[in-house]
Design a protein around this motif. Structure first.
Motif: not given
Length: 461
Positions: A1-13, A196-205
């Protein structure tokens, strides 16, 4: 789910910035191409007027002069002297150019009232018109037709100027902009992937910690539930009698579950920022003496030396939540009692740290901070410490002890500890805007120091 969110955020931005970049590119291209077309039109008009002026003053028209004008201005010219085309032009013209020049003459006559073949025009003023035409392939040309009065009659001039060079310049510019945009989108894609990877890193943690928390809580709750259910099954199946030991076991495990649930609810309230404090003026020396007396019997039962150290000078009052500070001290003291072997020493101390100058040496880091290395403040700091001479805590676990459900090996055998106490203690200190620091006790052991916010210390006037 986090990986999918990463892809979606990258594509959206990337898509949003790409759209913005495309819109800006279109605007820039529109402005640039408008400037190119305006410049081309202006150059065509200037060159045209120059040629017309030269034709008006020429007494004779030479073949070389006309060819130089065509080459220099990139014109195709047809000249009619009193309605008749020049002889050498009829010999050298190509079919496509002749067709287009004929179209220029017809358009000038039908659309602009300039008939180059009408030799009866008696006008001492120049008549000219500029317009555009297209060939059979849709290619656009600048064109002009003019009647030039001369001493010997009237010259009719049809001019055709291809816009090939301008169109090629525009196409090159569009290709360059497109390549620049594609390169920019690739760079943005790479940038947003890492951003976005750095941005969602706290979410992953946080998600990882949440899963660990749920797993640990499930494990801790399963143990007392297993004991309770196994005892109930044993009574139901007649394996053991329903006596006081059975009830005592159920009561003990139930209370253990209640403590665990209470601790988890407190941490959940802290996570949701629903954990509030009620600060008031508190005499810390009095609070520490009461706490020391409350744990005196427990220290005697465990065979520990239970000491308290208070400063000789008057201790300023502190604005804090007294009940939360008692809870904090109870966690730290109970933790020290659990780790200190029989015959060991546990000390509760209160210390006042005077303001330090800016020249006072400081040591970086948080693990080994002592009173002489405290940050410089303009006001007095008050510190409470709970120290023991137990086995201590290795440097590799000094940060981990504040994580939820983290316990050292010895504490894991103690069912009264769940590894949540220090987390709760840290949250209490944060609510008071202070700091909780773990250091090594000289000679062995661990010392937990609570440093109150200097702004909460009240000074007598």
């Amino acid at each position: 789910m986090i990986h999918k969110l990463h892809l979606q955020l990258t594509a959206l931005c990337t898509a949003i910035t790409g759209i913005i970049l495309a819109v800006l590119t279109v605007i820039c291209l529109f402005i640039s191409e408008s400037g190119i077309r305006t410049q081309e039109s202006s150059a065509f008009t200037t060159n045209l007027n120059t040629m017309y002026q030269n034709l008006e003053v020429q007494t004779s028209l030479s073949h070389n002069w006309i060819r130089q004008m065509e080459y220099h201005y990139q014109f195709a010219v047809r000249i009619l002297d009193n309605g008749s085309p020049l002889f050498f032009q009829d010999l050298e013209g190509d079919a496509q150019t002749d067709t287009l020049l004929t179209k220029v003459i017809e358009t000038a006559a039908s659309g602009h009232g300039i008939d180059l073949k009408n030799t009866s025009v008696q006008n001492h003023l120049r008549q000219q018109a500029e317009f555009t035409i297209r060939d059979e392939n849709g290619e656009l040309y600048d064109a002009s037709a003019a009647l030039l009065p001369r001493a010997g009659g009237v010259l009719g001039v049809a001019v055709l100027h291809p816009l090939t060079s301008m169109n090629e310049q525009i196409i090159r510019q569009r290709i360059l902009f497109l390549l620049a945009d594609l390169a920019a989108v690739c760079v943005l894609l790479i940038f947003f992937w890492f951003f976005t990877g750095r941005m969602i890193r706290p979410l992953q943690e946080n998600r990882k910690k949440q899963m660990q928390f749920v797993a640990s809580a499930s494990h801790e709750l399963r143990s007392p539930l297993t004991v309770i259910l196994s005892n109930v099954d044993a009574v139901k199946n007649g394996i053991m009698e329903n006596d006081s030991s059975f009830l005592q076991t159920i009561d003990s495990e139930g209370r253990r579950m209640s403590r665990l649930v209470g601790d988890m609810l407190q941490l959940a309230s802290a996570d949701n920022h629903n954990w509030s404090i009620h600060p008031s003026k508190t005499e810390l020396d009095t609070l520490l003496l009461q706490t020391w007396e409350n744990f005196e019997s427990l220290s005697f039962a465990r065979g520990l030396r239970w000491e308290i150290e208070l400063p000789e000078e008057p201790v300023p009052a502190v604005v804090c939540d007294a009940e939360r500070i008692r809870q904090l001290l109870s966690i730290l003291i109970d933790n020290a009692f659990s780790y200190t072997p029989k015959g060991g020493r546990v000390c509760l101390s209160l210390r006042i740290t005077a303001p330090q100058s800016a020249d006072t040496p400081r040591r970086p880091g948080r693990r080994s901070l002592t009173s002489s290395w405290l940050p410089a403040h303009s006001r007095t700091s008050v510190c409470i410490s709970v120290s023991d001479n137990g086995p201590g805590i290795p440097d590799s676990q000094k940060q981990a002890v504040f994580e939820r459900f983290h316990r050292l090996d010895r504490a894991r055998r103690d069912k009264s500890h769940f590894g949540l106490g220090l987390c709760i203690a840290q949250e209490i200190v944060r609510l008071h805007h202070g700091r909780l620091i773990l250091t090594d006790t000289p000679g062995g052991g661990a010392t937990f120091t609570v440093i109150f916010d200097p702004s909460s210390v009240l000074h007598s006037t």
